[in-house]
Write an enzyme that holds these catalytic residues in place. Structure first.
Site, short mmCIF file in Angstrom:
data_model
loop_
_atom_site.label_atom_id
_atom_site.label_comp_id
_atom_site.label_asym_id
_atom_site.label_seq_id
_atom_site.Cartn_x
_atom_site.Cartn_y
_atom_site.Cartn_z
N GLU A 161 28.78 43.07 42.73
CA GLU A 161 29.59 43.56 43.62
C GLU A 161 29.26 44.82 44.47
O GLU A 161 29.79 45.95 44.47
CB GLU A 161 31.30 43.94 43.26
CG GLU A 161 31.92 42.56 42.70
CD GLU A 161 33.23 42.90 42.22
OE1 GLU A 161 33.61 44.00 42.19
OE2 GLU A 161 33.91 41.76 42.14
N GLU A 369 33.30 35.08 38.91
CA GLU A 369 34.55 36.01 38.34
C GLU A 369 35.91 35.20 39.11
O GLU A 369 35.48 34.99 40.49
CB GLU A 369 34.71 37.47 38.79
CG GLU A 369 33.98 38.18 37.76
CD GLU A 369 34.15 39.79 38.03
OE1 GLU A 369 35.09 40.28 38.36
OE2 GLU A 369 33.04 40.62 37.85
C1 NOJ Z 1 35.60 42.69 39.61
C2 NOJ Z 1 34.79 43.34 38.59
O1 NOJ Z 1 33.44 43.30 38.94
C3 NOJ Z 1 35.61 43.57 37.50
O2 NOJ Z 1 34.64 44.76 36.70
C4 NOJ Z 1 36.71 43.96 37.56
O3 NOJ Z 1 37.35 44.48 36.25
C5 NOJ Z 1 37.45 42.73 38.00
N1 NOJ Z 1 36.88 42.64 39.28
C6 NOJ Z 1 39.00 42.64 38.33
O4 NOJ Z 1 39.33 43.67 39.14
#
Ligand code: NOJ
Length: 467
Positions: A161, A369
């Site tokens: 990200e 994710e």
């Molecule tokens: C994206 C992130 O990569 C992760 O570290 C985070 O906890 C989650 N989103 C949920 O917010």
């Protein structure tokens, strides 16, 4: 059977490992940030977190028992190189060897993220991603990981990200260094993209088996108004959230109108060197990792100022998001939202995947994710999380439809394997398939209803288009 499709779940080192001073590990910027009083609005730390550092086998075993065949985790740079550069730390390498070997023992495919928000403190103090030196330093670190683990790890992720992390660090200002300065944000992100490109090319030069990608938080964007201004706003939001990362790592070049907008904003972009263009071209990804959570409705900005509010308390209050000169975010009042204000719209993943197929037809996608944070509770009969089951079910169904319609999706990962430290949101915002009882001495793991739902879904879907 579910063929080669990867059905897994994901974590990140700082969020679950704990053992913050064990095994020769150095301090990261998150260790230091969580131990300082300033800006840590939910004052907790990742010192112990889920104690995955010691309990990883239990977690991996539960994954396997839950039908999963893949685990996405990140390596803490500070375990491999405690100072960020220099001497490598064998104890850290040994830990990840154990983790990887345990995955393989349980027939779980490891997907390894090299960088997931936690930066060695000395590098952070030297300017972090704003300092161009980090590109070489990151490459040295990545090379060590390829050398040590490349015989067994087939799926690599350079950076998690670049967009959301830098937005938090330099936009919302809720992650260290806690500033609101988009000029600095774009600079830091540029160096991340450059580092990712260098590592991708270096990985391929080693001729190791496997693929390397970048994980991009990507968003389906809808124009709030079907007018020229509305469509411009949607395009600007697309540049801001998606194209500023995806075009660079998939096609190997920055979009021209993105650069023009930075210049129109009056930003110094002298850190973009001409010779970097060849690096981006050479360092494209083998696959694109997508973190899918929500969609955005873009509207023309209502004024010249940039306003970035943030919701880290789950108070349900409405927040404003406007990038002066670019766009602002609107809202659909009819859509359901989580207490943190995230809209629930599973069908939007279909639109996103079809758009990625249109833009990048030759690049496979991995959903690295997907999940929803909420306040979960334990009862005598376990943890009932129907909201999570409904959310995940919606996403899985719409991803299946996108696959049927020709999208090349190779895997799906629920965030998160178990409840973890949720960065600035602390521990109350839970995403896990497995509940962690943080008050119990042995950090008891309790599978939630969603864990069992996932197990059944993997069995069922494995016999359909996901095969
Ligand atoms: C994206 C992130 O990569 C992760 O570290 C985070 O906890 C989650 N989103 C949920 O917010």
């Amino acid at each position: 059977m579910n063929g080669n499709f990867l059905w897994g779940s994901a974590t990140a080192a700082y969020q679950c490992e704990g053992g913050w001073k064990e095994g020769g590990k150095g301090l990261s910027n998150w260790d230091v940030f969580c131990h300082s009083e300033k800006n840590n609005v939910n004052p907790v730390t990742g010192d112990i977190a889920c104690d995955h550092y010691h309990r990883y086998e239990e977690d991996i075993r539960m994954m396997a028992e839950g039908g999963q065949n893949a685990y996405r985790f990140s390596i803490a740079w500070t375990r491999i190189l405690p100072e960020g550069t220099g001497e490598k730390n064998q104890e850290g390498i040994d830990f990840y060897n154990r983790l990887i070997d345990t995955c393989l023992k349980y027939k779980i495919e490891p997907l390894v993220t090299l960088y997931h928000y936690d930066l060695p403190q000395p590098l952070y103090e030297a300017g972090g991603w704003e300092n161009r030196k980090i590109v070489d330093q990151y490459l040295d670190y990545a090379e060590i990981c390829f050398k040590e683990f490349g015989d067994r790890v087939k799926y690599w992720i350079t950076i998690n990200e670049p967009n959301y992390e830098t937005l938090c660090c330099y936009g919302f200002g809720n992650y260290p260094p806690n500033v609101q300065n988009l000029e600095r944000r774009w600079r830091a992100m540029y160096h991340m993209m450059l580092a990712s490109a260098r590592a991708s090319a270096a990985f391929r030069e080693r001729k190791l088996p496997g693929m390397i990608g970048l994980v991009s938080d990507s968003y389906p964007i809808v124009a709030g108004k079907d007018t020229p201004e509305g469509l411009r706003a949607a395009h600007m939001a697309d540049l801001f959230f998606n194209l500023s990362v995806n075009e660079v790592c998939v096609k190997g070049a920055y979009p021209r109108d993105f650069i023009e907008q930075l210049q129109a904003d009056g930003y110094d972009i002298s850190y973009m060197f001409k010779e970097d263009e060849a690096v981006f071209e050479k360092g494209t990804v083998d696959y694109l990792g997508i973190n899918a959570y929500n969609r955005y409705i873009a509207e023309p900005p209502q004024g010249p100022e940039t306003i970035l509010d943030v919701n880290n308390t789950g108070d349900g209050k409405k927040k404003r998001f406007q990038i002066g000169g670019w766009f602002c975010l609107g809202e659909d009042p009819d859509m359901e939202k989580t207490p943190w204000g995230m809209e629930i719209c599973p069908r939007s993943i279909y639109d996103l995947l079809m758009e990625l197929k249109r833009l990048y037809p030759d690049t496979p996608v991995m959903i690295t994710e997907n999940g929803v944070g909420n306040y979960d509770e334990v009862t005598d009969e376990g943890v009932h999380d129907p909201y999570r089951v409904a959310y995940l079910q919606g996403y899985v169904d719409w991803i299946g439809k996108a696959i049927e319609d020709g999208c090349d999706v190779r895997g799906y990962f629920v965030w998160s394997t178990m409840d973890v430290y949720s960065w600035i949101n602390g521990y109350k915002k839970r995403y896990g398939l497995v509940y962690i009882d943080y008050d119990s001495e042995d950090l008891r793991r309790i599978p939630k209803d969603s864990y069992y739902w996932y197990k059944n879904t993997i069995e069922e879907k494995g016999r359909t288009c996901y095969g």
